[in-house]
Motif scaffolding. Structure first.
Motif, PDB file in Angstrom:
ATOM      1  N   LEU A   1      -7.028   3.444  -3.033  1.00  0.00           N
ATOM      2  CA  LEU A   1      -6.860   3.627  -1.590  1.00  0.00           C
ATOM      3  C   LEU A   1      -5.488   4.194  -1.260  1.00  0.00           C
ATOM      4  CD1 LEU A   1      -8.500   0.414  -0.050  1.00  0.00           C
ATOM      5  CD2 LEU A   1      -9.517   2.655  -0.421  1.00  0.00           C
ATOM      6  N   GLY A   2      -4.448   3.663  -1.906  1.00  0.00           N
ATOM      7  CA  GLY A   2      -3.089   4.086  -1.573  1.00  0.00           C
ATOM      8  C   GLY A   2      -2.710   5.444  -2.113  1.00  0.00           C
ATOM      9  N   LEU A   3      -3.176   5.769  -3.322  1.00  0.00           N
ATOM     10  CA  LEU A   3      -2.756   7.021  -3.965  1.00  0.00           C
ATOM     11  C   LEU A   3      -3.721   8.179  -3.720  1.00  0.00           C
ATOM     12  CD1 LEU A   3      -1.555   5.606  -7.430  1.00  0.00           C
ATOM     13  CD2 LEU A   3      -0.118   6.385  -5.530  1.00  0.00           C
ATOM     14  N   VAL A   4      -5.019   7.879  -3.581  1.00  0.00           N
ATOM     15  CA  VAL A   4      -6.021   8.943  -3.479  1.00  0.00           C
ATOM     16  C   VAL A   4      -6.591   9.056  -2.066  1.00  0.00           C
ATOM     17  CG1 VAL A   4      -8.211   9.821  -4.384  1.00  0.00           C
ATOM     18  CG2 VAL A   4      -6.613   8.621  -5.906  1.00  0.00           C
ATOM     19  N   ARG A   5      -7.122   7.945  -1.540  1.00  0.00           N
ATOM     20  CA  ARG A   5      -7.809   8.028  -0.255  1.00  0.00           C
ATOM     21  C   ARG A   5      -6.845   8.219   0.908  1.00  0.00           C
ATOM     22  NH1 ARG A   5      -9.184   9.273   3.663  1.00  0.00           N
ATOM     23  NH2 ARG A   5     -10.791   8.510   5.087  1.00  0.00           N
ATOM     24  N   TYR A   6      -5.858   7.341   1.052  1.00  0.00           N
ATOM     25  CA  TYR A   6      -4.949   7.431   2.190  1.00  0.00           C
ATOM     26  C   TYR A   6      -3.645   8.170   1.869  1.00  0.00           C
ATOM     27  CZ  TYR A   6      -8.048   3.709   3.838  1.00  0.00           C
ATOM     28  OH  TYR A   6      -9.145   2.976   4.204  1.00  0.00           O
ATOM     29  N   ARG A   7      -3.323   8.264   0.582  1.00  0.00           N
ATOM     30  CA  ARG A   7      -2.108   8.949   0.123  1.00  0.00           C
ATOM     31  C   ARG A   7      -0.863   8.418   0.827  1.00  0.00           C
ATOM     32  NH1 ARG A   7      -4.254  15.261  -0.341  1.00  0.00           N
ATOM     33  NH2 ARG A   7      -6.074  14.772  -1.646  1.00  0.00           N
ATOM     34  N   SER A   8      -0.805   7.110   0.947  1.00  0.00           N
ATOM     35  CA  SER A   8       0.317   6.475   1.644  1.00  0.00           C
ATOM     36  C   SER A   8       1.292   5.806   0.683  1.00  0.00           C
ATOM     37  CB  SER A   8      -0.220   5.425   2.621  1.00  0.00           C
ATOM     38  OG  SER A   8      -1.112   4.540   1.962  1.00  0.00           O
ATOM     39  N   MET A   9       0.982   5.826  -0.606  1.00  0.00           N
ATOM     40  CA  MET A   9       1.874   5.242  -1.612  1.00  0.00           C
ATOM     41  C   MET A   9       2.704   6.323  -2.283  1.00  0.00           C
ATOM     42  SD  MET A   9      -0.426   2.501  -3.730  1.00  0.00           S
ATOM     43  CE  MET A   9      -1.185   1.077  -2.983  1.00  0.00           C
ATOM     44  N   THR A  10       3.870   5.915  -2.724  1.00  0.00           N
ATOM     45  CA  THR A  10       4.699   6.764  -3.583  1.00  0.00           C
ATOM     46  C   THR A  10       5.024   5.968  -4.841  1.00  0.00           C
ATOM     47  OG1 THR A  10       6.779   5.975  -2.630  1.00  0.00           O
ATOM     48  CG2 THR A  10       5.727   7.879  -1.556  1.00  0.00           C
ATOM     49  N   LEU A  11       5.576   6.635  -5.837  1.00  0.00           N
ATOM     50  CA  LEU A  11       5.945   5.919  -7.051  1.00  0.00           C
ATOM     51  C   LEU A  11       6.988   4.844  -6.759  1.00  0.00           C
ATOM     52  CD1 LEU A  11       6.101   8.815  -9.683  1.00  0.00           C
ATOM     53  CD2 LEU A  11       4.321   7.079  -9.376  1.00  0.00           C
ATOM     54  N   GLN A  12       7.857   5.113  -5.783  1.00  0.00           N
ATOM     55  CA  GLN A  12       8.892   4.136  -5.427  1.00  0.00           C
ATOM     56  C   GLN A  12       8.267   2.878  -4.813  1.00  0.00           C
ATOM     57  OE1 GLN A  12       9.035   7.359  -4.698  1.00  0.00           O
ATOM     58  NE2 GLN A  12      10.854   8.091  -5.807  1.00  0.00           N
ATOM     59  N   THR A  13       7.291   3.076  -3.921  1.00  0.00           N
ATOM     60  CA  THR A  13       6.678   1.905  -3.286  1.00  0.00           C
ATOM     61  C   THR A  13       5.812   1.120  -4.271  1.00  0.00           C
ATOM     62  OG1 THR A  13       4.852   3.286  -2.468  1.00  0.00           O
ATOM     63  CG2 THR A  13       6.703   2.905  -0.975  1.00  0.00           C
ATOM     64  N   VAL A  14       5.168   1.834  -5.185  1.00  0.00           N
ATOM     65  CA  VAL A  14       4.382   1.142  -6.222  1.00  0.00           C
ATOM     66  C   VAL A  14       5.316   0.330  -7.117  1.00  0.00           C
ATOM     67  CG1 VAL A  14       2.929   1.448  -8.263  1.00  0.00           C
ATOM     68  CG2 VAL A  14       2.488   2.803  -6.207  1.00  0.00           C
ATOM     69  N   ALA A  15       6.467   0.927  -7.461  1.00  0.00           N
ATOM     70  CA  ALA A  15       7.441   0.210  -8.295  1.00  0.00           C
ATOM     71  C   ALA A  15       7.949  -1.039  -7.574  1.00  0.00           C
ATOM     72  CB  ALA A  15       8.611   1.133  -8.645  1.00  0.00           C
ATOM     73  N   LYS A  16       8.216  -0.905  -6.267  1.00  0.00           N
ATOM     74  CA  LYS A  16       8.697  -2.068  -5.501  1.00  0.00           C
ATOM     75  C   LYS A  16       7.638  -3.172  -5.467  1.00  0.00           C
ATOM     76  CE  LYS A  16      10.576  -3.534  -1.040  1.00  0.00           C
ATOM     77  NZ  LYS A  16       9.752  -4.750  -1.030  1.00  0.00           N
ATOM     78  N   ALA A  17       6.373  -2.783  -5.238  1.00  0.00           N
ATOM     79  CA  ALA A  17       5.288  -3.775  -5.225  1.00  0.00           C
ATOM     80  C   ALA A  17       5.169  -4.462  -6.578  1.00  0.00           C
ATOM     81  CB  ALA A  17       3.966  -3.099  -4.854  1.00  0.00           C
ATOM     82  N   THR A  18       5.376  -3.682  -7.650  1.00  0.00           N
ATOM     83  CA  THR A  18       5.292  -4.243  -9.002  1.00  0.00           C
ATOM     84  C   THR A  18       6.399  -5.258  -9.252  1.00  0.00           C
ATOM     85  OG1 THR A  18       4.330  -2.164  -9.799  1.00  0.00           O
ATOM     86  CG2 THR A  18       5.203  -3.674 -11.458  1.00  0.00           C
ATOM     87  N   PHE A  19       7.628  -4.915  -8.859  1.00  0.00           N
ATOM     88  CA  PHE A  19       8.740  -5.847  -9.067  1.00  0.00           C
ATOM     89  C   PHE A  19       8.590  -7.099  -8.197  1.00  0.00           C
ATOM     90  CE2 PHE A  19      11.043  -2.028 -10.720  1.00  0.00           C
ATOM     91  CZ  PHE A  19      11.327  -2.549 -11.975  1.00  0.00           C
ATOM     92  N   ASP A  20       8.086  -6.929  -6.970  1.00  0.00           N
ATOM     93  CA  ASP A  20       7.812  -8.101  -6.123  1.00  0.00           C
ATOM     94  C   ASP A  20       6.771  -9.003  -6.778  1.00  0.00           C
ATOM     95  OD1 ASP A  20       9.598  -7.199  -4.247  1.00  0.00           O
ATOM     96  OD2 ASP A  20       8.078  -6.377  -2.890  1.00  0.00           O
ATOM     97  N   THR A  21       5.771  -8.374  -7.406  1.00  0.00           N
ATOM     98  CA  THR A  21       4.718  -9.135  -8.086  1.00  0.00           C
ATOM     99  C   THR A  21       5.288  -9.901  -9.280  1.00  0.00           C
ATOM    100  OG1 THR A  21       3.050  -7.510  -7.436  1.00  0.00           O
ATOM    101  CG2 THR A  21       2.511  -8.947  -9.295  1.00  0.00           C
ATOM    102  N   ILE A  22       6.167  -9.251 -10.037  1.00  0.00           N
ATOM    103  CA  ILE A  22       6.785  -9.917 -11.194  1.00  0.00           C
ATOM    104  C   ILE A  22       7.562 -11.143 -10.736  1.00  0.00           C
ATOM    105  CG2 ILE A  22       8.570  -9.669 -12.971  1.00  0.00           C
ATOM    106  CD1 ILE A  22       7.706  -6.694 -13.174  1.00  0.00           C
TER     107      ILE A  22
END
Length: 468
Positions: free
Chosen positions: A291-312
Motif C-alpha cells: 500500500l505504501g510503496l506501490v498503491r499510494y506511493r506515500s512511503m520513502t526509504l527514509q520513512t520505512v527505515a524510521k518505522a523499522t527502527f521504531d519497531t526494533i
C-alpha cells in the motif's frame, strides 16, 4: 514464594521497571534459596523467547508502524467521516469506527492511540468538542485494537496457554462488534444530553460511497467462493479476486477498501490454511509495504527505515518483558506458589461463574500495575489450571483476560494509553484520567457481557472448526 513476590513488589514500589523488577527478584530468589543453579536464570529467559509464535510480535508492530506512515490513517478517517459523521456527535462515532478499522491492522491499543488518535483528537477539538471528551472516546476506542484481530496479547496468551491463536483471533470479532456498539451508544447519550448536532451534512452520495466500499470488501470472499464453486482452484480464484479488487481501487480511488481488506486477508488466509498466525503477521507487513510503496506511493526509504527502527525499539522492550516474565512465572510454578494460589482460589469457590467474577477483579487489579504482556505471562500459569479444572474454555478466558488488561491501560499508575493520550492532547495525567472515567462504564458492561455470555466469544471459532 513470599520472598519472590515480596521482592518483586518492593522493586516495583521503588520505581524499577516491571521487567527489571521480575528479573532481579527472580535472581535474588534463586541465589537465596538455591532452588536451582543461577545459570538457569539465563537459560529460562532465553527459552522464553525461543518460540515461533512470538515472531508475530515484531511483524505486527512493524505492520502498524508502516500503516501509520503510509497515510492509511488519513484515508480511514475520511471513510469514517463519510460513513457516520452525519450522526449527532458525529466525530465521536468517527473516532470509534476509525479505531475498528485500524485495529484490523495494528493489533495494539497504543498504536491506535498514538497513530489515529492524533488525527481524531485534533479534528474533534477543531469542531468544538471539549478536549476531555475527545480524549475519553479516543482512549475507549483504542481498547478495540487488541480485541479485533490481529492482536499481540492474543499471540502471547495463545503461546502461554497452548491454544489456537487463529481461534482467539476469530473469538475477538463478535466481542469487538459488541464493544463498538456499546461505545457508539455512549456517544449518542452524550450527544443527546449536550444537544450536539452532526459534524458533516447528511449526504446520500457520501454515505452511498462508504456503503459501497463496505459491500465490496464483504463481497470479496463471496466472489472467491463462487469462483471456486465454478471450478477454479482456490489459488486461482483468490488471484483473480485480488486483481479485480486492485483494478477497482485504482480506478475509483476508494478511501478505505484496502485498509478494510487487511483483516479479511489475514483471517481468510488462516482459514484457508495458507499461513499460520505468525505468517499472517508477515502478510500484514507485505500488505502494508504494498500500500505504501506501490498503491499510494506515500512511503520513502527514509520513512520505512524510521518505522523499522521504531519497531526494533518497541519489540526489544516487549520481548525483554517476556523473557523476564518467563523466569518469574517458571519460579512461581516450581516453588509451588502457583499451586498454592490455585488451591486458595479453589478453596473460596468451585463455581465457575463466581471464579470468573473473582478472576475479573484480580486481573483488573493486576492490570493497574503491570504491563499487559508481563501480566499475561505471569497470570496464565496461575489461572489456567483453575480455568481448565472448572470447565471454562481457554479461548473464552483469553478474551476476558485481554479485555481486563486493556481497561488497565486506561488508568493510573501504569496505563500506557493514558500517558500517550495525555501527551498527544497536552493534558495533565489527572485531567486525562477524569476524562476517561465515564468511558469505563461501556467497557465494564462489555466485560460483563463477554464474561457471562461465552457464545459471544466461542460461536465463530466453533463454526469455523477451530474450537470444540
Amino acid at each position: 514464594m513470599l520472598l519472590l513476590l515480596g521482592g518483586f513488589l518492593l522493586l516495583m514500589l521503588v520505581g524499577l521497571p516491571v521487567a527489571l523488577s521480575m528479573a532481579v527478584s527472580s535472581l535474588v530468589y534463586i541465589l537465596v534459596t538455591g532452588i536451582t543453579p543461577d545459570v538457569t536464570l539465563a537459560q529460562r529467559m532465553i527459552a522464553g523467547v525461543e518460540s515461533f509464535p512470538l515472531l508475530a510480535v515484531p511483524f505486527f508492530i512493524l505492520a502498524g508502524n508502516l500503516m501509520n506512515i503510509a497515510g492509511v490513517t488519513g484515508r480511514i478517517y475520511k471513510f469514517a467521516v463519510a460513513l457516520v459523521g452525519w450522526m449527532r456527535g458525529g466525530l465521536g462515532h468517527v473516532n470509534i469506527v476509525g479505531s475498528v478499522i485500524f485495529s484490523g491492522m495494528s493489533g495494539t491499543a497504543i498504536a491506535d492511540a498514538a497513530g489515529l488518535g492524533t488525527i481524531e483528537i485534533k479534528a474533534m477539538k477543531d469542531h468544538g468538542y471539549s478536549t476531555e471528551f475527545a480524549v475519553g472516546v479516543t482512549a475507549a476506542s483504542a481498547t478495540l485494537g487488541p480485541i479485533i484481530p490481529p492482536s499481540l496479547p492474543f499471540v502471547i496468551y495463545g503461546m502461554m496457554a497452548n491454544v489456537s491463536i487463529g481461534a482467539l483471533f476469530l473469538g475477538g470479532l463478535i466481542p469487538g462488534v459488541f464493544m463498538t456498539l456499546a461505545m457508539m451508544a455512549t456517544v449518542a447519550y452524550f450527544a443527546h444530553k449536550n444537544g450536539w448536532g452532526s459534524d458533516t451534512p447528511f449526504s446520500w452520495p457520501q454515505l452511498g460511497s462508504a456503503a459501497i466500499e463496505i459491500l465490496i470488501v464483504l463481497a470479496f470472499p463471496l466472489v472467491i467462493w463462487l469462483l471456486v464453486v465454478a471450478g477454479l482452484s482456490v489459488n486461482m480464484a483468490v488471484g483473480i479476486g485480488l486483481v479485480a479488487l486492485l483494478a477497482l481501487d485504482w480506478y475509483f480511488d476508494f478511501s478505505a477498501v484496502m485498509a478494510l481488506m487487511a483483516p479479511v486477508i489475514l483471517i481468510g488466509g488462516m482459514t484457508l490454511g495458507w499461513f499460520t498466525p505468525t505468517e499472517a503477521a508477515v502478510a500484514a507487513v507485505i500488505w502494508s509495504l504494498f500500500l505504501g510503496l506501490v498503491r499510494y506511493r506515500s512511503m520513502t526509504l527514509q520513512t520505512v527505515a524510521k518505522a523499522t527502527f521504531d519497531t526494533i525499539e518497541t519489540t526489544a522492550s516487549v520481548l525483554f518483558i517476556v523473557t523476564a516474565a518467563s523466569i518469574f512465572a517458571w519460579l512461581l510454578t516450581v516453588s509451588q506458589a502457583a499451586q498454592t494460589l490455585t488451591d486458595a482460589m479453589l478453596g473460596i469457590t468451585q463455581n465457575k461463574w463466581v471464579f470468573l467474577l473473582l478472576a475479573n477483579i484480580l486481573i483488573l487489579f493486576v492490570g493497574c500495575f503491570i504491563d499487559t504482556i508481563a501480566a499475561i505471562t505471569i497470570l496464565v500459569p496461575i489461572l489456567l489450571p483453575i480455568v481448565l479444572k472448572l470447565g471454562i474454555d481457554p479461548i473464552h478466558f483469553g478474551l476476558i483476560m485481554t479485555l481486563n488488561l486493556m481497561i488497565g491501560l486506561l488508568h493510573p499508575p501504569l496505563g500506557m494509553v493514558l500517558f500517550v493520550l495525555a501527551r498527544v492532547a497536552k493534558l495533565s495525567v489527572e485531567r486525562t484520567t477524569m476524562a476517561i472515567l465515564p468511558w469505563l462504564v461501556p467497557l465494564l458492561l462489555a466485560l460483563v457481557a463477554i464474561t457471562y455470555i461465552p457464545e459471544l466469544t466461542l460461536w465463530l471459532p466453533k463454526y469455523m472448526g477451530l474450537s470444540k
